[in-house]
Design an enzyme around this catalytic site. Structure first.
Site, PDB file in Angstrom:
ATOM      1  N   ASP A  45       6.545  30.397  21.719  1.00 24.61           N
ATOM      2  CA  ASP A  45       7.352  31.544  22.145  1.00 24.61           C
ATOM      3  C   ASP A  45       7.654  32.516  21.016  1.00 24.61           C
ATOM      4  O   ASP A  45       8.130  33.627  21.260  1.00 24.61           O
ATOM      5  CB  ASP A  45       8.688  31.038  22.697  1.00 24.61           C
ATOM      6  CG  ASP A  45       8.599  30.728  24.177  1.00 24.61           C
ATOM      7  OD1 ASP A  45       7.684  31.234  24.845  1.00 24.61           O
ATOM      8  OD2 ASP A  45       9.455  29.978  24.663  1.00 24.61           O
TER       9      ASP A  45
HETATM   10  C1  GLC Z   1      10.725  25.644  22.883  1.00 27.00           C
HETATM   11  C2  GLC Z   1      10.507  26.158  24.268  1.00 27.00           C
HETATM   12  C3  GLC Z   1       9.076  25.970  24.681  1.00 27.00           C
HETATM   13  C4  GLC Z   1       8.146  26.527  23.660  1.00 27.00           C
HETATM   14  C5  GLC Z   1       8.437  25.964  22.291  1.00 27.00           C
HETATM   15  C6  GLC Z   1       7.603  26.593  21.208  1.00 27.00           C
HETATM   16  O1  GLC Z   1      10.646  24.263  22.857  1.00 27.00           O
HETATM   17  O2  GLC Z   1      11.342  25.493  25.181  1.00 27.00           O
HETATM   18  O3  GLC Z   1       8.855  26.584  25.920  1.00 27.00           O
HETATM   19  O4  GLC Z   1       6.858  26.208  24.060  1.00 27.00           O
HETATM   20  O5  GLC Z   1       9.793  26.172  21.977  1.00 27.00           O
HETATM   21  O6  GLC Z   1       7.978  27.911  20.959  1.00 27.00           O
END
Ligand code: GLC
Ligand code: GLC
Length: 812
Positions: A487
């Site tokens: 993200d």
């Molecule tokens: C968090 C989020 C997940 C994402 C991860 C990496 O765990 O909940 O959706 O894939 O971060 O950014």
């Protein structure tokens, strides 16, 4: 240094000192009614939705840490001294303090001035209430004159509004008290048909429902006025901050025990029967009264507790293993399965790091959580799949999140996280492999919950993959959109305004930035859909999807490879991300694990090279880091990933979620030693000895452990709600131990570390219990299977017509 110990027999972690580095929490209730509880009784409760139906208040980011909870006070009426048997909030120097976190319950016990206080907290199965079962025992040979006080602070239901909208909500609170039951009924006069109750099995000397009357002006929870003075004012709050406090006095003879039950619960009345008598503003208590009366009975409480314990025998009984490593056994048999239940229930909404306000059910997250949960309660997994699919958009994309109460996509967050849709294909594949329930594919499911848009679930899966094909970039790799699994890799955002959301602000949707991670996921997803199509007799579609998978694998080999390892992405300008040519962030972990899992580059040693590079550049003593070298400054074209100081979160921590991908990849290359080695580096039980450094609970995974470049390498944060749980469960059970559900049956294909001579397991699968024994007779990974004494070809156990089967696997 440790702060407690595992009791595997009882499936408990026993904490022996209240001031753990952080509050170490547990969850009460596994369905509609859920509570978070720390080792000193902190935490809060809610019904279904941590934001919209919050029962009690909790103050995150508070000093002292962990303030707000299920607090009890015991008072010695001869000396006037008072304390809390759960340590908080009075923080006395307790003797024999012990907190036992178990499966859906927590028992806190302590001794102070010769009085033992023990509180057992749990939610009876199927009930919307929590029990606090208090026992006070006089260990001295003197008669003791005592008082006890209970306390909760009610939340005005919507947790965000409750913490922000004071001009209104200091004027709305309403309560009723009837006998020993306090009812919290704010907004019940208007649109709510639900209320909370806080009941006590004792007749009361007094009560409080107004916070200030209980605490006294400018006094805190550690020294409430009412407890100091041993008198309640029987306040009935109108507006203000509603609390629930019971007060009773009692005498204990030497050796005598007293048991008192408190119930905190949630109840809904039919809309046309809210008040009694009709036309009044008095709560109709007819529906809830029998429930309260029932659970105030200690015998009923004991039975309900036994039922809860028994239910966990069943849930955990689906898979039990006995391997040469205690950390593997403990995590697989107890704690990771348990954590998978919790992540399935809560997604990323409510923990001590997720405030219960911000994040509902994540589309990507929930699909992955399902991978570690599906074997435990397949029916609930089925329901979840249908809920998730119903938030999919008509173009095959997906709402990134939905709120559990409404089950509708969160518009504020929106869509265009371009990896989201593929995860649905992978979760449905896992569901089919576990259950053989092919009918789910024919379920009619709407898009965006819009009536009239229904198609079969199978068509949803096709649209999910179509979405990726419709969004390809210049190299033929999938466009990243707002972000893929990571993200924080925000290649289209170019955010330079403080506070702006990195994910949801798209300044430059140039249709250039591409993701190798989505390419790997698509390669996997299309391969699964090909097999699903073959299974339902759609041969041409099967070939079509297999071709798509192969094509994407080919494209990835051409444009997603960087001479030494898989590239991570192309940015907005078409430049490589995660390449040896980058100044920082030269190598990322996700594509090395996921591409290998997708079978990309297995034949021409790309995968092997990639995993060797992981070991060389990304592995550290605390696990495998997300990238190296970390970003030392903020890069406008990379976004949030470079917003974190080096070693934290997505910027080069050991982001634990990704580690099992590498473990699985290692087993695919046949390297069981390496796979187990990585597993043990992040296995919480194996890190128990480091608790003072690790800081989070030693019984559950945390999202991240600070990487080698961090200020405190090895320090974990964000425990409980992480995809790490599901993926580690899959990696250890399905790939290292190799007990792997497949479309046509259970596969046994272990890739063990060399030093393991044998292990045993019992797995319930499609109505059959498999008693499995695996014995190593040589150094390789070749498997010969005997089922009920007969040799079979290959590693897949064919369908049987029995309830129990013995399986022996010889590894050579
Ligand atoms: C968090 C989020 C997940 C994402 C991860 C990496 O765990 O909940 O959706 O894939 O971060 O950014
Ligand atoms: C508060 C609100 C305002 C509203 C007023 C009366 O001052 O901020 O918007 O008009 O209350 O309800």
């Amino acid at each position: 240094m440790r702060f407690g110990y595992f009791n595997d027999e009882e499936r408990e972690y026993v904490i022996t000192q209240p001031d753990t580095p952080l509050p170490w929490i547990n969850y009460l209730g596994m369905n509609d009614y859920i509570g978070l509880i720390s080792n000193t009784a902190g935490g809060y409760s809610f019904y279904q939705d941590a934001r919209l139906r919050r029962l009690t208040r909790y103050r995150y980011n508070n000093v002292p840490l962990d303030m707000g909870g299920r607090y009890l006070y015991l008072r010695d009426n001869q000396s006037g001294e008072f304390w809390s048997p759960t340590w908080m909030p009075t923080r006395h120097d307790l003797e024999d303090y012990r907190c036992r976190h178990g499966m859906g319950y927590t028992i806190i016990n302590s001794v102070y001035r010769g009085l033992r206080g023990e509180v057992r907290y749990f939610v009876p199965l199927g009930q919307s209430l929590e029990v606090w079962d208090l026992t006070v025992e006089n260990l001295t040979d003197e008669v003791r004159e005592l008082s006890a006080f209970s306390s909760v602070e009610f939340c005005l239901w919507d947790a965000l509004d409750d913490a922000t909208n004071f001009q209104r909500n200091l004027n709305t609170a309403e309560v009723e008290v009837a006998g020993s039951v306090i009812f919290h009924k704010t907004e019940y006069r208007e649109r709510r048909d639900h209320f909370a109750f806080f009941a006590c099995s004792e007749p009361l000397a007094g009560f409080e429902t107004q916070r200030e009357s209980f605490l006294g002006p400018y006094q805190g929870w550690e020294n409430p006025r009412a407890v100091e003075e041993d008198v309640c004012s029987n306040s009935l709050t109108v507006g203000g901050s509603p609390v629930g406090v019971h007060h009773f006095r009692f005498t204990l003879q030497p050796g005598e025990k007293k048991r008192v039950i408190f119930l905190l619960g949630y109840h809904e009345n039919p809309v046309d029967e809210k008040f009694s008598p009709p036309g009044s503003q008095t709560l109709n208590k007819r529906g809830v009264r029998p429930i309260i009366d029932k659970y105030l009975n200690p015998e009923v409480v004991d039975q309900a507790f036994e039922v809860l314990r028994k239910s966990w025998d069943d849930v955990l009984g689906v898979l039990q293993v006995d391997t040469p490593n205690e950390h593997v056994n403990r995590m697989v048999n107890i704690w990771t399965a348990y954590q998978c239940m919790v992540t399935f229930n809560l997604s990323r909404s409510a923990s001590y790091f997720e405030s219960g306000i911000g994040r509902g059910m994540g589309f990507r997250d929930s699909n992955q959580d399902l991978l570690g949960f599906v074997q435990m309660v397949p029916d609930r997994a089925r329901g979840r799949i249908l809920d998730l699919a119903a938030t999919q958009l008509e173009d095959g994309g997906a709402h990134h999140q939905y709120q559990p109460l409404t089950k509708r996509g969160n518009d504020a967050i929106g869509s265009n996280f371009n990896d989201d849709p593929v995860w649905l294909v992978l979760s449905v594949a896992a569901y089919l492999k576990e259950t053989d329930d092919w009918e789910i594919l024919e379920e009619l499911v709407p898009y965006e919950n819009k009536p009239g848009t229904e198609t079969s679930l199978l068509a949803h899966l096709e649209r999910a993959l179509q979405y990726i094909q419709d969004n390809l970039g210049p190299h033929g790799l999938p466009l990243i959109g707002r972000a893929d699994w990571n993200d924080c890799l925000n290649l289209n955002t170019f955010s330079d305004k403080p506070g702006e959301s990195f994910q949801t602000t798209i300044n430059q949707d140039g249709k250039v930035a591409e993701s190798v991670v989505i390419a790997a996921l698509f390669t996997m997803g299309a391969k699964e859909l090909a097999q699903i199509m073959a299974h339902v007799g759609r041969e041409e579609d099967a070939i079509h999807y297999q071709n798509l998978s192969d094509d994407m694998a080919g494209t990835t080999q051409l444009f997603g490879w960087d001479d030494y390892w898989f590239l991570r992405a192309y940015d907005h300008f078409g430049n490589a991300v995660g390449s040896h040519s980058c100044a920082e962030g030269k190598i990322f972990v996700e594509p090395q694990g996921l591409c290998t899992m997708a079978g990309i580059g297995l034949e021409d040693d790309m995968a092997k090279g990639a995993l060797d590079a992981v070991e060389r550049y990304l592995a550290c003593e605390h696990g495998v880091m997300l990238l190296q070298p970390p970003y030392s400054q903020y890069y406008l074209h990379l976004g949030e990933i470079s917003s974190y100081p080096p070693g934290y979160k997505e910027n080069a921590s050991v982001f634990c979620h990704t580690n099992p991908w590498v473990m699985i990849a290692e087993t695919i290359l046949g390297r069981g030693d390496k796979a187990l080695d990585y597993y043990l580096r992040i296995n919480p039980s194996n890190r128990e000895e480091l608790s003072d450094l690790h800081r989070c609970e030693p019984y559950v995974y945390a999202q991240m452990i600070a990487g080698k470049d961090a200020d405190r390498p090895g320090e974990a944060k964000n425990s409980w709600l992480t995809g790490t749980a599901a993926w580690n469960f899959v990696a250890i059970t399905q790939w290292i131990l190799g007990i792997r559900p497949d479309y046509d049956g259970l596969r046994i294909a272990p890739v063990l570390p060399e030093e393991w001579k044998d292990f045993r397991a019992a797995r319930k699968y499609r109505g059959v219990t498999y008693d499995i024994e695996v014995v190593r007779e040589g150094g390789g990974n070749d498997v010969s299977l005997m089922v009920d004494g007969n040799s079979i070809e290959g590693t897949l156990i064919p369908k049987v017509d029995k309830e129990r089967v013995t399986v022996k696997a010889i590894i050579r």
